[in-house]
Design a protein around this motif. Structure first.
Motif, short mmCIF file in Angstrom:
data_model
loop_
_atom_site.label_atom_id
_atom_site.label_comp_id
_atom_site.label_asym_id
_atom_site.label_seq_id
_atom_site.Cartn_x
_atom_site.Cartn_y
_atom_site.Cartn_z
N LYS A 97 0.86 -1.19 0.00
CA LYS A 97 0.00 0.00 0.00
C LYS A 97 0.89 1.24 0.00
O LYS A 97 1.76 1.39 0.87
N GLU A 116 -1.28 -1.14 -4.16
CA GLU A 116 -2.54 -0.44 -3.96
C GLU A 116 -2.24 1.02 -3.68
O GLU A 116 -1.52 1.35 -2.73
N ILE A 162 -3.10 4.69 -2.42
CA ILE A 162 -3.96 5.45 -1.54
C ILE A 162 -3.80 6.92 -1.93
O ILE A 162 -2.73 7.50 -1.73
N GLU A 189 -1.41 3.76 7.78
CA GLU A 189 -2.47 3.36 6.86
C GLU A 189 -1.89 2.85 5.54
O GLU A 189 -2.61 2.27 4.72
N VAL A 190 -0.60 3.09 5.33
CA VAL A 190 0.10 2.62 4.14
C VAL A 190 1.48 2.13 4.55
O VAL A 190 1.95 2.38 5.67
#
Length: 282
Positions: free
Chosen positions: A3, A27, A29, A45-46
């Motif tokens: 991410k 992925e 973000i 979050e990443v």
């Protein structure tokens, strides 16, 4: 799947840089601003973040140097991207009918010579190049153009009214790859970024440069930012290339000259991507 936080949306140059760097499944973000990007990485979050730091036409992105200092992330890599800007609009639009062109302020700066030829076009700053193209499509805005990469025109089905409108054709942006994991180790590293404060005395910077040169270090960039609350004092950011890691370690003896020495990252010198017209999409 890795991410990665990027500034901007789909088809942005940040996305292209991230896909070329990580190569495997990733992925994205999307973040509306660089501070949000940094907060996203800080909050775990990443896994990583990709952040532009300089452009060969518009220069250094100074607020991002301040973000590096504030968030104390580790630079684990870099990549250079050839930037080609294009003027695009809804199908059927002609350039003489364009009333407004919007894009990121850096893109507008990169295209000044072209835009000056069309004084009837009002310029509007936007948070991202690709998102300016996306929103024209989503909102069905007639007589409004975006300045972005070809990938954005293809993704959002816009007509390119003028190709390669950047002033300088050798137009490159350098992107940093950031991690919050300070233990991350890069193999075969040959470049580093450091920062430090200098005492306010004659010859301080010359003394630092002397130590760096004596240890066979190639100083490729030096950038200064004022220290808030300390008039006439600056933080210096220095990029160093080296063939021998031991030489770089010796150069850190500048700690005896400077204040608040920090190693922001040790990494591999980044490759330069010239042709990304076939960049993979998620």
């Amino acid at each position: 799947m890795v991410k990665v936080a990027i500034q901007g949306g789909r088809a942005s140059f940040h996305e292209i840089a991230a896909r070329n760097y990580f190569k495997d499944d990733v992925e994205m973000i999307e973040c509306a601003s660089f501070p949000i990007l940094c907060e996203t990485l800080k909050k775990e979050e990443v896994d990583y973040a990709v952040m532009a730091i300089e452009n060969s036409i518009a220069g250094s992105i100074l607020p991002n140097y301040a973000l590096l200092q504030k968030f104390d992330f580790l630079i684990i890599g870099e990549i250079y991207l050839r930037i080609e800007q294009n003027l695009m609009a809804l199908p059927g639009t002609t350039i003489d009918k364009v009333e407004k062109a919007r894009s990121h302020y850096m893109a507008l700066l990169q295209c000044q010579d072209f835009l000056q030829k069309y004084p009837h076009i009002k310029l509007e700053e936007y948070h991202d190049t690709a998102d300016s193209a996306r929103d024209i499509r989503l909102n069905g805005e007639k007589n409004v153009a975006a300045i972005a990469g070809r990938y954005a025109a293809e993704l959002y089905n816009l007509d390119i009214l003028a190709e390669s409108i950047e002033t300088e054709k050798k137009n490159y942006t350098r992107f940093l790859i950031l991690s919050r994991d300070k233990r991350f180790k890069t193999e075969n590293k040959n470049k580093a970024t450091i920062s430090f404060h200098l005492p306010n005395r004659v010859g301080a910077l010359a003394d630092v440069l002397r130590v760096i040169v004596e240890n066979n270090i190639n100083l490729t960039k030096i950038q200064s930012l004022p220290i808030i609350g300390r008039p006439n004092e600056y933080t210096f950011y220095v990029d160093c290339e080296f063939f021998n890691y031991e030489d770089f370690k010796k150069s850190i003896e500048i700690k005896n000259i400077v204040e608040n020495l920090r190693i922001l990252g040790e990494y591999r010198k980044g490759e330069t991507i010239h042709d990304y017209t076939k960049s993979r999409q998620a």
